[in-house]
Design a protein around this motif. Sequence first.
Motif, mmCIF file in Angstrom:
data_model
loop_
_atom_site.group_PDB
_atom_site.id
_atom_site.type_symbol
_atom_site.label_atom_id
_atom_site.label_comp_id
_atom_site.label_asym_id
_atom_site.label_seq_id
_atom_site.Cartn_x
_atom_site.Cartn_y
_atom_site.Cartn_z
ATOM 1 N N THR A 172 10.250 -24.922 9.005
ATOM 2 C CA THR A 172 9.775 -26.133 8.350
ATOM 3 C C THR A 172 10.372 -27.341 9.062
ATOM 4 O OG1 THR A 172 9.499 -27.245 6.215
ATOM 5 C CG2 THR A 172 11.648 -26.223 6.656
ATOM 6 N N LYS A 221 -0.392 -25.162 5.111
ATOM 7 C CA LYS A 221 -0.697 -26.329 5.938
ATOM 8 C C LYS A 221 -2.134 -26.213 6.449
ATOM 9 C CE LYS A 221 4.142 -26.109 7.329
ATOM 10 N NZ LYS A 221 5.115 -25.956 8.435
ATOM 11 N N PHE A 280 15.144 -30.934 3.431
ATOM 12 C CA PHE A 280 14.311 -29.735 3.509
ATOM 13 C C PHE A 280 14.580 -28.877 2.288
ATOM 14 C CE2 PHE A 280 18.286 -28.458 5.443
ATOM 15 C CZ PHE A 280 18.500 -27.163 4.976
ATOM 16 N N HIS A 284 13.649 -29.660 12.912
ATOM 17 C CA HIS A 284 13.144 -28.319 12.620
ATOM 18 C C HIS A 284 14.230 -27.477 11.962
ATOM 19 C CE1 HIS A 284 10.178 -29.606 15.661
ATOM 20 N NE2 HIS A 284 9.361 -28.813 14.988
ATOM 21 N N ASP A 332 2.360 -27.725 0.898
ATOM 22 C CA ASP A 332 3.777 -27.526 0.655
ATOM 23 C C ASP A 332 4.347 -26.938 1.937
ATOM 24 O OD1 ASP A 332 3.243 -24.685 0.617
ATOM 25 O OD2 ASP A 332 2.735 -24.862 -1.516
ATOM 26 N N GLN A 333 5.604 -26.460 1.911
ATOM 27 C CA GLN A 333 6.218 -25.975 3.143
ATOM 28 C C GLN A 333 5.584 -24.689 3.658
ATOM 29 O OE1 GLN A 333 10.411 -25.808 2.258
ATOM 30 N NE2 GLN A 333 10.740 -27.869 3.055
ATOM 31 N N ARG A 334 4.811 -24.023 2.838
ATOM 32 C CA ARG A 334 4.213 -22.752 3.235
ATOM 33 C C ARG A 334 2.729 -22.860 3.573
ATOM 34 N NH1 ARG A 334 7.673 -18.555 2.098
ATOM 35 N NH2 ARG A 334 9.465 -19.107 0.811
ATOM 36 N N GLU A 379 0.084 -31.021 4.721
ATOM 37 C CA GLU A 379 0.967 -29.982 4.206
ATOM 38 C C GLU A 379 0.833 -29.949 2.691
ATOM 39 O OE1 GLU A 379 4.996 -29.789 5.392
ATOM 40 O OE2 GLU A 379 4.613 -30.468 7.438
ATOM 41 N N PHE A 404 9.383 -17.929 9.101
ATOM 42 C CA PHE A 404 9.375 -19.212 8.408
ATOM 43 C C PHE A 404 10.086 -20.297 9.209
ATOM 44 C CE2 PHE A 404 10.655 -22.440 5.378
ATOM 45 C CZ PHE A 404 9.472 -22.642 4.687
ATOM 46 N N ILE A 421 13.631 -24.768 1.165
ATOM 47 C CA ILE A 421 13.007 -23.476 1.430
ATOM 48 C C ILE A 421 13.080 -22.657 0.146
ATOM 49 C CG2 ILE A 421 12.978 -21.445 2.909
ATOM 50 C CD1 ILE A 421 14.630 -23.070 4.939
#
Length: 830
Positions: A78, A576, A86, A68, A572-574, A570, A76, A88
């Motif tokens: 991810t 889901k 990762f 994490h 993308d990372q933002r 997902e 935020f 961001i």
Amino acid sequence: MVSLTFKDTTAMTLLSKRTGKKFKRINYFSLCFCLSLFLASASISYAQLSISGKVMDAETNMPMPGAHVILVNTYFATATNAAGDFHIKNLKPGTYIVKATYLGYKKEVREIDLKADTVIGFSLQQSPVMGDEVIIIATRASDKSPMTYTKVNKKEIQQINLGQDLPYLIQSSPSVVTTSDAGTGIGYTGIRIRGTDLTRINVTINGIPLNDAESQGVWWVDLPDISSSVDDIQIQRGVGTSTNGAAAFGASLNIRTQNLRPDPYAELDGSFGSFNTWKTTVSAGTGLINEKWAMDARFSRIHSDGYIDRAFADLLSFYASGGYFGRKTMIKATVFSGIERTYQAWDGVPSDVIDTNRTYNGLGKYTDFYGNTQFYDNQTDNYKQTHYQLYWLQEINLKWNFNMALHYTKGKGYYEEYKEDQAFTDYGWIDPVVGDSLITETDLVRQRWLDNDFYGVTFAFNHDNRKRLRLNIGGSFNYYEGDHFGEIIWAEIAVTLYKDFRWYENTGFKKDFNLYGKVQYQLSDKLNLYGDLQFRRIDYRIDGRDNDLRDITQAHLYHFFNPKLGLYYEFDQRNKAYASFAVGNREPNRSALIDASPFRPYPIHETLYDLEAGYQLLSTKMTFEATFYYMLYKNQLVMTGRINDVGDAVMENVPHSYRSGIELSLGINILRNLNWSVNATFSRNKVRDFISYTDNWDLWPFQIKDTLASTDISFSPALLFSSVLDYAPIKNLHLVLYSKYVGKQYIDNTSSNERKLDPYFVNDLLVSYSIYPGFMKEMVFSLKINNIFNTQYESNAWIYRYYYDNAYHHMDGYFPQAGINFLAGIAFRF
């Protein structure tokens, strides 16, 4: 779903069709959601920088997939991909604190002054001791589980823990409604999630079942101030993941008590407030001794006179834990206990009294020899419950670990009550002759006892190959024995009372075995597959006579298979999303079985088919979640008005019923020192083809039958809204406004507006200020003003309907909640 369009006209039309009314409040709620999302989207549009990197194992120098990575003090978070990477994106220039964590490893924190795209690396070291998280990992939903859940952490609980029971500390969570018999949130309190009460909510503490094996309920009054020893709570809505104990027929509460604190500490918390309420809590811990051993302890005492007349609560509790914490082995023992003495307020306030006396309590009322109205002083509930838990956690290798727990719960207590005009024959006595008169009735004082033992074992094997596969295999075996009996301790008309005379006694025996397997497989960097299979076997037997002298001896055997499947994706990372389908089966509880009519079949088990789909949007300034659910019940047990051969109400299986709705949650950082968390639930909760029965005393035991087609499920509001607005005008000072709107609730399943709880909107204000003197870590001053606008409302009710002399009558009880009141506290942290 990057943005949400929720037109006011659409909301008005939908709610108008469902309720027959137009709610201007809906416009307001919809506007708030849309405005907040617009502001958040606007803030994102200016972002342009990024932070990327890799998380590695310091010992093996291997990448750590699934670690994490969190931007502290933002929304935020991810997780690293299969290569441990990762990324961001879309960040504004500024200072950021980045934290990397992984189960079983020390966290690592970096502060970054972001002026250009930045690459950083984390090298995590294994923790020198095993963490308590492994105890509950098998029974919880993980970050990529396709389940609907909310996590409440220790800080959120501690902030408002001034004496109220745990349900009141989590009532801002989505789809939650709370109630209190005494009207203050102290004593007998209840919680509903998606309209489901605590007899259908699975509750575990450290993975060990808390629900009573027979009634399937949970009474927080038996665990006073357990909140002071809670580290976090995961609230799963719907069937959720497989767990130990009673079936989740609407939600689960997975509670984890205090985690290992490596440094010594001592804390003293005190509070006082309206209705002569006060709370004292003392807690301390050794921290790690020789880097291997640790002990923690807490003692609490709470008192409140209650808002309702004589509805006092005297509560004592303690918590203690200690153990060995090695790098690969942990052995920990935990004991917690509660003693409660409360004056009964179970009947509520009759509707013909509530307008003139909202605090009326008729329990314990009797007429003395001179015709004066009196109240019995000891119309109380008295119970002691102690929990013993012993855990063994073992790391087998880097991919596998094992945990096992032995547990034992001892409960014993009674409630005492004054009863007028009781027939001797109802207690198995022969009518006595006094002088020349045959006496058939007497006033008496009786105690109804429960003496029970619950023990068992839980276990889980957990596998994580740190690439694509996570696997949990676990289960439990539990045994329960409960002795129910009643004793007469005084009678106005003299009768011979033998020592330990019991007018009834029965015993319940229950064996509960379950085995489950859960698998999460990362099919690609974007798609995660989830499967969960559970087998459960319940063997339940009751022997003896009930309090109405009926023989209730019976035996039941149930075999349940509960599959769950889901996808987590997902974009993308933002962005889901997830979808899942789950099946839950639940056996009837004790009251449904012992109250069943001997002239009709026993109630059968219930089945729930639960479809959940959700979407989440994350940014540094905002988080948004939307969840759709459809919960289809087969043979759900509900109150229909049907009675058994002695006139007691019984639960009946209804073939088809359902709950469907959408839950919306939003968290937004409006300003640097102003945060807003808000959620709303819009739902439909229906029984199809409902048939209602009403007693006819003129033709007893016949009943009047009404076919009502589709009706609303009782205590299931179509609209819920919660808001938490946190403002920090200066450093260390917080002003928090808690708001709760609960829509109309029907008291029974007939959808009659004559039998409903009116909507209510309640606001609480919390003011807290922290200072950090040199001689202690922290000093916190708190003031919580509940119901600041002095709203008059009732949060629960019951009703009994009948016809007599060809006229309709009813008896009922409503549970008014306190008007404006306060709790003030001070906490010392050393």
